[in-house]
Write a protein that holds these residues in place. Structure first.
Motif, PDB file in Angstrom:
ATOM      1  N   ALA A 189       4.091  -4.618   3.544  1.00  0.00           N
ATOM      2  CA  ALA A 189       3.423  -5.494   4.516  1.00  0.00           C
ATOM      3  C   ALA A 189       2.105  -4.935   5.033  1.00  0.00           C
ATOM      4  O   ALA A 189       1.648  -5.278   6.118  1.00  0.00           O
ATOM      5  N   GLY A 190       1.506  -4.048   4.249  1.00  0.00           N
ATOM      6  CA  GLY A 190       0.214  -3.488   4.634  1.00  0.00           C
ATOM      7  C   GLY A 190       0.293  -2.203   5.436  1.00  0.00           C
ATOM      8  O   GLY A 190      -0.741  -1.622   5.790  1.00  0.00           O
ATOM      9  N   TYR A 191       1.502  -1.737   5.734  1.00  0.00           N
ATOM     10  CA  TYR A 191       1.648  -0.490   6.493  1.00  0.00           C
ATOM     11  C   TYR A 191       1.254   0.701   5.621  1.00  0.00           C
ATOM     12  O   TYR A 191       1.270   0.621   4.385  1.00  0.00           O
ATOM     13  N   PRO A 192       0.891   1.830   6.243  1.00  0.00           N
ATOM     14  CA  PRO A 192       0.375   2.978   5.484  1.00  0.00           C
ATOM     15  C   PRO A 192       1.476   3.802   4.820  1.00  0.00           C
ATOM     16  O   PRO A 192       1.680   4.975   5.120  1.00  0.00           O
ATOM     17  N   THR A 193       2.197   3.197   3.904  1.00  0.00           N
ATOM     18  CA  THR A 193       3.207   3.909   3.138  1.00  0.00           C
ATOM     19  C   THR A 193       2.520   4.792   2.091  1.00  0.00           C
ATOM     20  O   THR A 193       1.347   4.578   1.752  1.00  0.00           O
ATOM     21  N   PRO A 194       3.238   5.772   1.538  1.00  0.00           N
ATOM     22  CA  PRO A 194       2.631   6.582   0.466  1.00  0.00           C
ATOM     23  C   PRO A 194       2.116   5.730  -0.692  1.00  0.00           C
ATOM     24  O   PRO A 194       1.056   6.009  -1.257  1.00  0.00           O
ATOM     25  N   GLU A 195       2.852   4.672  -1.038  1.00  0.00           N
ATOM     26  CA  GLU A 195       2.430   3.777  -2.110  1.00  0.00           C
ATOM     27  C   GLU A 195       1.087   3.124  -1.780  1.00  0.00           C
ATOM     28  O   GLU A 195       0.180   3.083  -2.628  1.00  0.00           O
ATOM     29  N   HIS A 196       0.967   2.634  -0.559  1.00  0.00           N
ATOM     30  CA  HIS A 196      -0.264   1.959  -0.147  1.00  0.00           C
ATOM     31  C   HIS A 196      -1.432   2.946  -0.107  1.00  0.00           C
ATOM     32  O   HIS A 196      -2.539   2.646  -0.596  1.00  0.00           O
ATOM     33  N   LEU A 197      -1.212   4.115   0.454  1.00  0.00           N
ATOM     34  CA  LEU A 197      -2.287   5.103   0.570  1.00  0.00           C
ATOM     35  C   LEU A 197      -2.750   5.578  -0.804  1.00  0.00           C
ATOM     36  O   LEU A 197      -3.950   5.772  -1.033  1.00  0.00           O
ATOM     37  N   ALA A 198      -1.788   5.761  -1.727  1.00  0.00           N
ATOM     38  CA  ALA A 198      -2.153   6.184  -3.077  1.00  0.00           C
ATOM     39  C   ALA A 198      -2.987   5.112  -3.771  1.00  0.00           C
ATOM     40  O   ALA A 198      -3.998   5.421  -4.433  1.00  0.00           O
ATOM     41  N   ALA A 199      -2.591   3.854  -3.616  1.00  0.00           N
ATOM     42  CA  ALA A 199      -3.347   2.767  -4.233  1.00  0.00           C
ATOM     43  C   ALA A 199      -4.733   2.639  -3.619  1.00  0.00           C
ATOM     44  O   ALA A 199      -5.704   2.326  -4.313  1.00  0.00           O
ATOM     45  N   LEU A 200      -4.829   2.894  -2.331  1.00  0.00           N
ATOM     46  CA  LEU A 200      -6.123   2.827  -1.658  1.00  0.00           C
ATOM     47  C   LEU A 200      -7.092   3.844  -2.252  1.00  0.00           C
ATOM     48  O   LEU A 200      -8.276   3.545  -2.457  1.00  0.00           O
ATOM     49  N   SER A 201      -6.580   5.035  -2.547  1.00  0.00           N
ATOM     50  CA  SER A 201      -7.449   6.082  -3.097  1.00  0.00           C
ATOM     51  C   SER A 201      -7.857   5.777  -4.533  1.00  0.00           C
ATOM     52  O   SER A 201      -8.929   6.198  -4.980  1.00  0.00           O
ATOM     53  N   VAL A 202      -7.032   5.040  -5.262  1.00  0.00           N
ATOM     54  CA  VAL A 202      -7.329   4.726  -6.662  1.00  0.00           C
ATOM     55  C   VAL A 202      -8.131   3.437  -6.798  1.00  0.00           C
ATOM     56  O   VAL A 202      -9.115   3.370  -7.547  1.00  0.00           O
ATOM     57  N   HIS A 203      -7.727   2.410  -6.075  1.00  0.00           N
ATOM     58  CA  HIS A 203      -8.300   1.082  -6.259  1.00  0.00           C
ATOM     59  C   HIS A 203      -9.306   0.686  -5.183  1.00  0.00           C
ATOM     60  O   HIS A 203      -9.965  -0.345  -5.308  1.00  0.00           O
TER      61      HIS A 203
END
Length: 224
Positions: A189-203
């Motif tokens: 839901a847009g929260y800063p999970t490890p999955e979200h943070l990792a994708a942010l750094s890549v994409h």
């Protein structure tokens, strides 16, 4: 040697107190009271969503009221099952949001109050006489209002607003995820999970990210 006393039989935990209408009733008979709550202050992406709900004086049917709680205490499937019943039995309800761009322009606190104000003014029918607002701060809505800390676990109206707002926001993040599948918004839901943070750094940063939030701002500074 003296014998050790037998341990007492463990007691079952006391039943969880469900939100009721005592705070609504405290305004007096005949008053039309709405509960207002928001969801989505902490995510790195997506809007903050608020809902306003006016329940009948007798509240929800007992079988539904027994399930109502703070949306965070309910499983997603149960929230989605309860939500249509709230809509069906409420005298009025409305859902509104403040966008990621508005969050960046105003800050999350002011944007949250704006979403609450929009939900209140979107209510159909006669305007409420009073409002119960979850939290410590009051939006400028033009009627008698009381801030209730942990209101979503105390007031049935606020808890219902919490559920409507949560289901609406999860649905919006699911929709946004279809266009940006790398970030896992359908799961986090847009929260800063490890999955979200990792994708942010890549994409990188999307138009739906809140660039005023530190993790997004850092990535924006790196990628431009």
């Amino acid at each position: 040697m003296p014998r050790k006393a037998a341990s007492a039989t463990p007691r079952a935990p006391a039943p969880r107190h469900r939100p009721d209408l005592s705070l609504e009733a405290a305004f007096g008979p005949g008053r039309r009271v709405c509960g207002i709550d928001e969801v989505g202050r902490g995510p790195l992406a997506g809007p903050v969503v608020a809902a306003a709900v006016v329940l009948p004086p007798e509240g929800l049917p007992p079988e539904i009221a027994a399930l109502i709680d703070d949306s965070k205490a309910l499983a997603r499937r149960l929230r989605e099952e309860i939500e249509p019943a709230i809509r069906a039995h409420a005298l009025a309800f409305a859902i509104a949001e403040a966008s990621a761009a508005e969050i960046d322009a105003l800050n999350i606190h002011k944007a949250t109050l704006l979403a609450m104000k929009r939900a209140y003014h979107a209510l159909a029918g006669a305007a409420p006489d009073a409002a119960l607002i979850d939290g410590k701060f009051l939006p400028d809505i033009g009627c008698e209002a009381v801030a209730v800390v942990k209101g979503d676990s105390r007031s049935q109206s606020i808890a219902c607003a919490s559920i409507l707002a949560k289901v609406a926001r999860d649905s919006e993040m699911l929709r946004l995820s279809a266009g940006h599948p790398h970030y896992g918004w359908d799961r986090n839901a847009g929260y800063p999970t490890p999955e979200h943070l990792a994708a942010l750094s890549v994409h990188g940063v999307t138009p739906h990210h809140r660039v005023s939030f530190a993790p997004v701002a850092r990535q924006k500074a790196i990628t431009g």
